[in-house]
Design an enzyme around this catalytic site. Structure first.
Site, PDB file in Angstrom:
ATOM      1  N   GLU A  55       0.845  -1.191   0.000  1.00  0.00           N
ATOM      2  CA  GLU A  55       0.000   0.000   0.000  1.00  0.00           C
ATOM      3  C   GLU A  55       0.880   1.241   0.000  1.00  0.00           C
ATOM      4  O   GLU A  55       0.409   2.345   0.238  1.00  0.00           O
ATOM      5  CB  GLU A  55      -0.976  -0.008   1.178  1.00  0.00           C
ATOM      6  CG  GLU A  55      -0.348  -0.120   2.534  1.00  0.00           C
ATOM      7  CD  GLU A  55      -1.373  -0.102   3.657  1.00  0.00           C
ATOM      8  OE1 GLU A  55      -2.119   0.874   3.738  1.00  0.00           O
ATOM      9  OE2 GLU A  55      -1.403  -1.063   4.438  1.00  0.00           O
ATOM     10  N   CYS A  84      -3.444  -3.342   4.556  1.00  0.00           N
ATOM     11  CA  CYS A  84      -2.533  -4.381   5.075  1.00  0.00           C
ATOM     12  C   CYS A  84      -2.989  -5.795   4.729  1.00  0.00           C
ATOM     13  O   CYS A  84      -2.340  -6.766   5.124  1.00  0.00           O
ATOM     14  CB  CYS A  84      -2.413  -4.235   6.589  1.00  0.00           C
ATOM     15  SG  CYS A  84      -2.024  -2.575   7.108  1.00  0.00           S
ATOM     16  N   THR A 128       4.073   3.990  15.645  1.00  0.00           N
ATOM     17  CA  THR A 128       3.826   2.655  15.075  1.00  0.00           C
ATOM     18  C   THR A 128       4.447   2.512  13.682  1.00  0.00           C
ATOM     19  O   THR A 128       4.188   1.536  12.994  1.00  0.00           O
ATOM     20  CB  THR A 128       2.314   2.352  14.987  1.00  0.00           C
ATOM     21  OG1 THR A 128       1.715   3.228  14.018  1.00  0.00           O
ATOM     22  CG2 THR A 128       1.624   2.553  16.325  1.00  0.00           C
ATOM     23  N   SER A 143     -10.032   2.683  14.034  1.00  0.00           N
ATOM     24  CA  SER A 143      -9.330   1.581  13.362  1.00  0.00           C
ATOM     25  C   SER A 143      -9.203   0.370  14.281  1.00  0.00           C
ATOM     26  O   SER A 143      -9.315  -0.779  13.838  1.00  0.00           O
ATOM     27  CB  SER A 143      -7.961   2.037  12.847  1.00  0.00           C
ATOM     28  OG  SER A 143      -7.026   2.218  13.899  1.00  0.00           O
ATOM     29  N   HIS A 200      -2.528  -9.843  12.468  1.00  0.00           N
ATOM     30  CA  HIS A 200      -1.934  -8.635  11.879  1.00  0.00           C
ATOM     31  C   HIS A 200      -1.542  -7.719  13.036  1.00  0.00           C
ATOM     32  O   HIS A 200      -2.349  -7.449  13.925  1.00  0.00           O
ATOM     33  CB  HIS A 200      -2.935  -7.934  10.958  1.00  0.00           C
ATOM     34  CG  HIS A 200      -2.500  -6.545  10.593  1.00  0.00           C
ATOM     35  ND1 HIS A 200      -1.312  -6.303   9.940  1.00  0.00           N
ATOM     36  CD2 HIS A 200      -3.045  -5.328  10.828  1.00  0.00           C
ATOM     37  CE1 HIS A 200      -1.166  -4.995   9.776  1.00  0.00           C
ATOM     38  NE2 HIS A 200      -2.204  -4.380  10.315  1.00  0.00           N
ATOM     39  N   LYS A 229      -4.901  -7.166  22.264  1.00  0.00           N
ATOM     40  CA  LYS A 229      -6.305  -6.767  22.159  1.00  0.00           C
ATOM     41  C   LYS A 229      -7.062  -7.788  21.303  1.00  0.00           C
ATOM     42  O   LYS A 229      -8.195  -8.152  21.608  1.00  0.00           O
ATOM     43  CB  LYS A 229      -6.418  -5.380  21.512  1.00  0.00           C
ATOM     44  CG  LYS A 229      -5.892  -4.218  22.365  1.00  0.00           C
ATOM     45  CD  LYS A 229      -6.026  -2.919  21.568  1.00  0.00           C
ATOM     46  CE  LYS A 229      -5.322  -1.749  22.217  1.00  0.00           C
ATOM     47  NZ  LYS A 229      -5.992  -1.248  23.406  1.00  0.00           N
ATOM     48  N   SER A 239      -7.251  -2.083   6.688  1.00  0.00           N
ATOM     49  CA  SER A 239      -8.204  -1.004   6.936  1.00  0.00           C
ATOM     50  C   SER A 239      -8.998  -0.687   5.684  1.00  0.00           C
ATOM     51  O   SER A 239      -8.541  -0.866   4.555  1.00  0.00           O
ATOM     52  CB  SER A 239      -7.457   0.254   7.381  1.00  0.00           C
ATOM     53  OG  SER A 239      -6.980   0.083   8.689  1.00  0.00           O
TER      54      SER A 239
HETATM   55  N1  CAA Z   1       2.769   3.737  30.495  1.00  0.00           N
HETATM   56  C1  CAA Z   1       2.173   2.602  30.083  1.00  0.00           C
HETATM   57  N2  CAA Z   1       1.093   2.594  29.244  1.00  0.00           N
HETATM   58  C2  CAA Z   1       0.630   3.778  28.786  1.00  0.00           C
HETATM   59  C3  CAA Z   1       1.221   4.997  29.177  1.00  0.00           C
HETATM   60  C4  CAA Z   1       2.336   4.951  30.078  1.00  0.00           C
HETATM   61  N3  CAA Z   1       2.950   6.068  30.496  1.00  0.00           N
HETATM   62  N4  CAA Z   1       0.546   5.987  28.573  1.00  0.00           N
HETATM   63  C5  CAA Z   1      -0.437   5.418  27.827  1.00  0.00           C
HETATM   64  N5  CAA Z   1      -0.380   4.073  27.960  1.00  0.00           N
HETATM   65  C6  CAA Z   1      -1.223   3.074  27.318  1.00  0.00           C
HETATM   66  C7  CAA Z   1      -2.693   3.432  27.289  1.00  0.00           C
HETATM   67  O1  CAA Z   1      -3.341   3.075  28.498  1.00  0.00           O
HETATM   68  C8  CAA Z   1      -3.159   2.600  26.109  1.00  0.00           C
HETATM   69  O2  CAA Z   1      -3.311   1.251  26.500  1.00  0.00           O
HETATM   70  P1  CAA Z   1      -4.606   0.427  26.030  1.00  0.00           P
HETATM   71  O3  CAA Z   1      -4.701   0.548  24.551  1.00  0.00           O
HETATM   72  O4  CAA Z   1      -4.339  -0.955  26.506  1.00  0.00           O
HETATM   73  O5  CAA Z   1      -5.777   1.097  26.693  1.00  0.00           O
HETATM   74  C9  CAA Z   1      -1.960   2.637  25.153  1.00  0.00           C
HETATM   75  O6  CAA Z   1      -0.841   3.037  25.954  1.00  0.00           O
HETATM   76  C10 CAA Z   1      -2.112   3.626  24.015  1.00  0.00           C
HETATM   77  O7  CAA Z   1      -2.436   4.865  24.574  1.00  0.00           O
HETATM   78  P2  CAA Z   1      -3.477   5.841  23.853  1.00  0.00           P
HETATM   79  O8  CAA Z   1      -4.720   5.073  23.506  1.00  0.00           O
HETATM   80  O9  CAA Z   1      -3.615   7.068  24.650  1.00  0.00           O
HETATM   81  O10 CAA Z   1      -2.627   6.118  22.530  1.00  0.00           O
HETATM   82  P3  CAA Z   1      -2.900   7.137  21.395  1.00  0.00           P
HETATM   83  O11 CAA Z   1      -4.257   7.757  21.508  1.00  0.00           O
HETATM   84  O12 CAA Z   1      -1.754   8.073  21.369  1.00  0.00           O
HETATM   85  O13 CAA Z   1      -2.866   6.257  20.050  1.00  0.00           O
HETATM   86  C11 CAA Z   1      -3.139   4.492  18.499  1.00  0.00           C
HETATM   87  C12 CAA Z   1      -2.802   4.868  19.952  1.00  0.00           C
HETATM   88  C13 CAA Z   1      -4.599   4.841  18.195  1.00  0.00           C
HETATM   89  C14 CAA Z   1      -2.931   3.005  18.296  1.00  0.00           C
HETATM   90  C15 CAA Z   1      -2.214   5.299  17.553  1.00  0.00           C
HETATM   91  O14 CAA Z   1      -0.885   4.891  17.746  1.00  0.00           O
HETATM   92  C16 CAA Z   1      -2.556   5.146  16.085  1.00  0.00           C
HETATM   93  O15 CAA Z   1      -3.387   5.872  15.546  1.00  0.00           O
HETATM   94  N6  CAA Z   1      -1.875   4.191  15.386  1.00  0.00           N
HETATM   95  C17 CAA Z   1      -2.044   3.990  13.948  1.00  0.00           C
HETATM   96  C18 CAA Z   1      -3.325   3.220  13.619  1.00  0.00           C
HETATM   97  C19 CAA Z   1      -3.265   1.780  14.024  1.00  0.00           C
HETATM   98  O16 CAA Z   1      -2.211   1.183  14.136  1.00  0.00           O
HETATM   99  N7  CAA Z   1      -4.463   1.157  14.185  1.00  0.00           N
HETATM  100  C20 CAA Z   1      -4.544  -0.251  14.516  1.00  0.00           C
HETATM  101  C21 CAA Z   1      -5.754  -0.921  13.912  1.00  0.00           C
HETATM  102  S1  CAA Z   1      -5.833  -0.590  12.148  1.00  0.00           S
HETATM  103  C22 CAA Z   1      -4.735  -1.714  11.445  1.00  0.00           C
HETATM  104  O17 CAA Z   1      -4.338  -2.654  12.067  1.00  0.00           O
HETATM  105  C23 CAA Z   1      -4.299  -1.442  10.039  1.00  0.00           C
HETATM  106  C24 CAA Z   1      -2.942  -0.856  10.095  1.00  0.00           C
HETATM  107  O18 CAA Z   1      -1.942  -1.552  10.074  1.00  0.00           O
HETATM  108  C25 CAA Z   1      -2.815   0.605  10.206  1.00  0.00           C
END
Ligand code: CAA
Length: 403
Positions: A83, A115, A156, A205, A237, A246, A312
């Site tokens: 992609e 993906c 990521t 996502s 994945h 998760k 996605s």
């Molecule tokens: N110590 C330990 N853990 C901590 C922490 C700290 N100081 N601060 C935060 N965390 C934890 C949170 O509790 C959370 O844990 P859970 O998910 O178990 O609840 C985790 O860290 C992530 O924290 P946030 O949810 O606050 O993180 P974020 O809002 O900054 O973003 C994300 C996380 C949405 C995954 C972001 O990285 C993102 O947008 N990533 C790209 C999209 C993605 O990968 N999506 C996955 C599904 S889609 C897919 O699989 C297709 C693909 O490849 C893209």
């Protein structure tokens, strides 16, 4: 018609660039607790391509070790899943075909669905081989995961490729014919043509990923796929390794007592490489599979793996595979670990320049050698990408199978 016992993955190799950015440095750059990345997201490093690397060079480096004479002569089809394509028209697979001198009477095509593309490729390949068992199909998945600088997705990011040979009577894993599917038109992650970085609704996502998993699993069971109590290992994945945790939670809840024997140990070995490389989009599931086969201390011969592919936008597919008895003889585990251990750490300025400035360059240019792999992008001349074998095979860390 020739009868065949099994169809599946006969050989696998991965490649990831020779440079990485440490997520501790990313945390420091953005003033974030590094535990958010290492524990919350489950990532330690992201692989960073140098300016003379792209999806083609990563792919060629992954494919090259698989090309014994017998394989080279038998490859009838090359499927390139990505992609992060480099051309709107020409398949990236044709550059690989040229660089590696594959046979001319061969079909070459690029598959795209975020993906998920490589899984469509695997299913297509299995059906081709069921029809013509003497042929082999080369599946390549190669991607650079790039988000906006400073965005939630930045931690990521990653880059890498996987190459697999699909054949009759495979040496590594037999892929079962049943699969469960779930497709949904949704804007959880996308990249319009004018952008080099993806746009993403991160929380959505994750929700769609988990819904796709349970729906694809239910479809798999309705179609007569194995119950989860017949599955020994799981491979999801992995955009970041926490996602596998998760996913496991959602699947175990959906499957109920069928999942009682499964725990973190069922997917932990599939996370080893992804934690160090980052997201590789279409390659991610299969780098996870390679990680499981390479790093699992138990003998997996005869064991069953459940695999979930997610792209996605969105498509999810759940399917199963059985590990072949002598698979360990054909792995490249030592070479994969050596490659990852040999990587060089980048400082913040170099990471930012390579990851965010290089994709903006569209003019003709010659590229100095930075890449650690055998193949690299040497120049862009009259808008044509020129690839070269920069390091002779003999000087490389051996990527041959262990036995
Ligand atoms: N110590 C330990 N853990 C901590 C922490 C700290 N100081 N601060 C935060 N965390 C934890 C949170 O509790 C959370 O844990 P859970 O998910 O178990 O609840 C985790 O860290 C992530 O924290 P946030 O949810 O606050 O993180 P974020 O809002 O900054 O973003 C994300 C996380 C949405 C995954 C972001 O990285 C993102 O947008 N990533 C790209 C999209 C993605 O990968 N999506 C996955 C599904 S889609 C897919 O699989 C297709 C693909 O490849 C893209």
């Amino acid at each position: 018609m020739t009868l065949i016992n099994a169809v599946g993955i006969d050989d696998i190799a991965i490649y990831s660039p020779g440079h990485y950015y440490d997520l501790a440095d990313l945390a420091a750059a953005h003033g974030i607790d590094p535990a958010k990345y290492t524990k919350g997201i489950g990532q330690e490093r992201m692989a960073v391509p140098s300016p003379d690397e792209d999806i083609v060079t990563m792919a060629a480096n992954a494919v090259a070790p698989l090309l014994s004479d017998g394989v080279r002569d038998a490859v009838s089809t090359v499927i390139f899943a990505t992609e992060s394509g480099i051309d709107q028209s020409k398949s990236a697979g044709l550059f690989v075909h040229g660089v590696l001198g594959l046979r001319p009477n061969c079909r070459v095509v690029e598959f795209k669905q975020a993906c998920y593309g490589a899984t469509a490729g695997i299913q297509f390949a299995c059906d081709l081989v069921r029809q013509r068992p003497a042929e082999k199909v080369l599946i390549i998945a190669s991607d650079i995961a790039r988000y906006e600088r400073g965005s939630e997705g930045e931690c990521t990011q990653g880059a890498g490729a996987v190459a697999m040979v699909v054949s009759a009577n495979p040496r590594l894993i037999e892929i079962h014919p049943q699969s469960g599917l779930f497709s949904l038109d949704v804007m959880d992650f996308w990249r319009p043509n004018h952008r080099s970085a993806a746009l993403v609704d991160g929380k959505l996502s994750i929700d769609v990923y988990l819904r796709s998993l349970t729906e694809a699993w239910a479809d798999f069971r309705r179609k007569g796929g194995l119950p989860l109590d017949a599955v020994d290992k799981l491979c999801f994945h992995q955009p970041f390794t926490k996602m596998a945790k998760k996913a496991f939670g959602a699947l175990a809840e959906a499957a109920g007592p069928e999942a009682a024997h499964l725990g973190e140990a069922s997917y932990a070995d599939s996370q080893v490489y992804g934690r160090l490389i980052g997201n590789t989009y279409s390659a991610s599931l299969y780098i996870g599979l390679c990680s499981l086969l390479d790093n699992c201390a138990e003998n997996l011969g005869g064991r069953t793996i459940g695999l979930f592919s997610y792209g996605s936008g969105s498509v999810g597919e759940f399917f199963t595979a059985t590990v072949r008895p002598s698979y360990r003889r054909y792995l490249r585990a030592d070479a994969h670990r050596t490659m990852l251990d040999a990587r060089q750490r980048l400082d913040d300025a170099t990471y930012a320049a390579w990851f965010y400035e290089v994709p903006k360059q569209v003019e003709d240019r010659a590229l100095p050698q930075e890449a650690a792999g055998r193949f690299r992008l040497a120049a862009v001349e009259e808008q044509r990408r020129v690839y070269e074998e920069a390091i002779p095979e003999a000087q490389l860390v051996p990527l041959q199978a262990v036995a």
